[in-house]
Enzyme design. Structure first.
Site, PDB file in Angstrom:
ATOM      1  N   ASP A 111       0.958  -1.211   0.121  1.00  0.00           N
ATOM      2  CA  ASP A 111      -0.064  -0.107  -0.002  1.00  0.00           C
ATOM      3  C   ASP A 111       0.765   1.333  -0.094  1.00  0.00           C
ATOM      4  O   ASP A 111       2.158   1.188   0.290  1.00  0.00           O
ATOM      5  CB  ASP A 111      -0.881   0.440   1.281  1.00  0.00           C
ATOM      6  N   HIS A 112       0.728   2.258  -0.946  1.00  0.00           N
ATOM      7  CA  HIS A 112       1.559   3.520  -0.830  1.00  0.00           C
ATOM      8  C   HIS A 112       2.853   3.760  -1.343  1.00  0.00           C
ATOM      9  O   HIS A 112       3.632   3.737  -0.336  1.00  0.00           O
ATOM     10  CB  HIS A 112       0.882   4.408   0.698  1.00  0.00           C
TER      11      HIS A 112
ATOM     12  N   HIS B 239      -7.427   9.802   4.667  1.00  0.00           N
ATOM     13  CA  HIS B 239      -7.237   8.787   5.306  1.00  0.00           C
ATOM     14  C   HIS B 239      -7.794   9.640   6.932  1.00  0.00           C
ATOM     15  O   HIS B 239      -6.879  10.177   7.084  1.00  0.00           O
ATOM     16  CB  HIS B 239      -5.568   8.093   4.938  1.00  0.00           C
TER      17      HIS B 239
ATOM     18  N   HIS C 195      -9.722   4.992  -1.646  1.00  0.00           N
ATOM     19  CA  HIS C 195      -9.031   5.114  -0.201  1.00  0.00           C
ATOM     20  C   HIS C 195      -9.761   5.471   0.643  1.00  0.00           C
ATOM     21  O   HIS C 195     -10.193   6.608   0.775  1.00  0.00           O
ATOM     22  CB  HIS C 195      -7.338   5.862  -0.751  1.00  0.00           C
ATOM     23  N   GLY C 196      -8.763   5.934   2.246  1.00  0.00           N
ATOM     24  CA  GLY C 196      -9.633   6.140   2.604  1.00  0.00           C
ATOM     25  C   GLY C 196     -11.153   6.260   3.730  1.00  0.00           C
ATOM     26  O   GLY C 196     -11.863   7.029   4.614  1.00  0.00           O
ATOM     27  N   ALA C 197     -11.797   5.563   3.703  1.00  0.00           N
ATOM     28  CA  ALA C 197     -12.795   4.516   3.570  1.00  0.00           C
ATOM     29  C   ALA C 197     -12.634   4.328   5.584  1.00  0.00           C
ATOM     30  O   ALA C 197     -14.147   3.998   5.244  1.00  0.00           O
ATOM     31  CB  ALA C 197     -13.449   3.353   3.317  1.00  0.00           C
ATOM     32  N   SER C 198     -12.283   4.462   6.174  1.00  0.00           N
ATOM     33  CA  SER C 198     -12.072   4.728   7.717  1.00  0.00           C
ATOM     34  C   SER C 198     -13.110   6.065   7.926  1.00  0.00           C
ATOM     35  O   SER C 198     -12.362   6.593   7.728  1.00  0.00           O
ATOM     36  CB  SER C 198     -11.428   4.250   8.638  1.00  0.00           C
TER      37      SER C 198
ATOM     38  N   ASN D 196     -10.637   0.355   0.498  1.00  0.00           N
ATOM     39  CA  ASN D 196      -9.247   0.423   1.273  1.00  0.00           C
ATOM     40  C   ASN D 196      -9.518   0.808   2.880  1.00  0.00           C
ATOM     41  O   ASN D 196     -10.041   2.221   3.253  1.00  0.00           O
ATOM     42  CB  ASN D 196      -7.834   1.300   1.001  1.00  0.00           C
TER      43      ASN D 196
ATOM     44  N   ALA E  14      -8.244   1.490   6.757  1.00  0.00           N
ATOM     45  CA  ALA E  14      -7.328   1.095   7.205  1.00  0.00           C
ATOM     46  C   ALA E  14      -7.388   2.055   8.662  1.00  0.00           C
ATOM     47  O   ALA E  14      -7.255   0.801  10.595  1.00  0.00           O
ATOM     48  CB  ALA E  14      -5.237   1.696   7.112  1.00  0.00           C
TER      49      ALA E  14
HETATM   50  P1  13P Z   1      -8.433   4.612   6.167  1.00  0.00           P
HETATM   51  O1  13P Z   1      -7.691   5.193   7.720  1.00  0.00           O
HETATM   52  O2  13P Z   1      -8.790   5.920   6.328  1.00  0.00           O
HETATM   53  O3  13P Z   1      -9.072   3.022   5.962  1.00  0.00           O
HETATM   54  O4  13P Z   1      -7.885   4.787   5.196  1.00  0.00           O
HETATM   55  C1  13P Z   1      -6.732   4.156   4.359  1.00  0.00           C
HETATM   56  C2  13P Z   1      -5.997   3.749   2.985  1.00  0.00           C
HETATM   57  O5  13P Z   1      -6.199   4.402   2.060  1.00  0.00           O
HETATM   58  C3  13P Z   1      -4.384   2.883   3.190  1.00  0.00           C
HETATM   59  O6  13P Z   1      -4.235   3.362   2.354  1.00  0.00           O
HETATM   60 ZN    ZN Z   2      -4.700   4.835   1.119  1.00  0.00          ZN
HETATM   61 NA    NA Z   3     -10.534   7.736   6.363  1.00  0.00          NA
END
Ligand code: 13P
Ligand code: ZN
Ligand code: NA
Length: 283
Positions: free
Chosen positions: A81-82, A179, A207-210, A229, A231
């Site tokens: 990832d990244h 993120h 990305h950034g689904a949290s 994604n 995280a």
């Molecule tokens: P979050 O931490 O917002 O879920 O983002 C996850 C992500 O994009 C990992 O690459």
């Molecule tokens: Zn990401």
């Molecule tokens: Na997020």
């Protein structure tokens, strides 16, 4: 078993669902993610960021994921990832990751394209698919922080040119996610997502689904997102599980006791996310 993400993502694209991509930091999180996927008969992607592979290393995570994946029937992808440099992508490929992301989103459009192309040229002969990023996902992932107003959304016309010239297998799009958590529920630019989807036909990644509502995640999947994604929410779940045990019984000193509680929390959360992604019974 461990497999490449190429076919899984194309199948998800055809089927109108997404594969959840979950960031793991340790053995327990890897076990939790794979067990959740196996119990729901869902394909799954496990991914590690640069700071994660600096905590241990790519061989360590690859070995753990491979061991766990060989015990189940569902397909498991091991993804970088990244990846922030060609060198780190090479390390992951050497370690037999089955998918890599090159994140050149902080570079100029031209530089991002050139370096992404280099990663594709390195990965493709080995059968490893490459995810790239165009535009900037906001917030903080690892050490690199993007202030919200600098978070430039993906331009559909540029996306077409980028995909044609790099030959990437999937593209992370910037449509208003960030993120980490949000001060307020983000409003995603669904019109832009539609335009991007019209302009290019490869699987798109969110990305950034949290912190994004289930409704918004599901809507973005309807509009062409094939990989989502997660995280931060997993990290929080693990930590909550650990904290709960230690608060209730501060004298516990066996790491197995509190790590098992963290693992159980992550597994519960991953099951919920798999259902939102629509990949249950798609293995
Ligand atoms: P979050 O931490 O917002 O879920 O983002 C996850 C992500 O994009 C990992 O690459
Ligand atoms: Zn990401
Ligand atoms: Na997020």
């Amino acid at each position: 078993p461990l497999i490449s993400s190429t076919k899984l993502l194309l199948k998800a694209q055809k089927g109108g669902y997404a594969i959840g991509a979950f960031n793991a930091e340790n053995m327990e999180m890897i076990q939790a993610i794979v067990e959740a996927a196996e119990e729901l008969s869902s394909p799954v992607i496990i991914q590690t960021t640069p700071s994660t592979v600096a905590y241990a290393n790519v061989d360590m995570y690859r070995a753990m994921v491979n061991t766990v994946a060989n015990d189940v029937s569902v397909p498991v992808v091991m993804h970088l990832d990244h990846g922030k440099s060609l060198d780190l992508c090479k390390q992951a490929i050497e370690a037999q990751y089955t998918s890599v992301m090159f994140d050149g989103s902080t570079l100029s459009f031209e530089e991002n394209m050139l370096l992404t192309r280099k990663v594709v040229d390195t990965a493709k002969p080995k059968g490893i698919p490459v995810e790239a990023e165009l535009g900037t996902v906001g917030g903080k992932e690892d050490d690199h922080e993007v202030s919200d107003k600098d978070a430039l959304y993906t331009n559909p016309k540029q996306a077409k040119q980028f995909v044609d010239r790099t030959g990437v297998q999937s593209l992370a799009v910037a449509i208003g996610t960030a993120h980490g958590f949000y001060k307020q529920e983000p409003r995603l630019d669904f019109d832009r997502l539609k335009e991007i989807r019209k302009a290019i036909d490869i699987p798109l990644v969110l990305h950034g689904a949290s912190g994004v509502s289930d409704e918004s995640v599901m809507k973005s999947i309807q509009l062409g997102i094939c990989k989502v994604n997660f995280a931060t929410e997993l990290r929080v779940a693990f930590t909550k599980g650990v904290n709960k045990v230690l608060e209730e019984a501060p004298n516990i000193y066996d790491p197995k006791k509190y790590c098992a509680a963290g693992r159980a929390e992550v597994k519960k959360l991953v099951k919920e996310k798999i259902i939102i992604c629509g990949s249950k019974k798609k293995a």
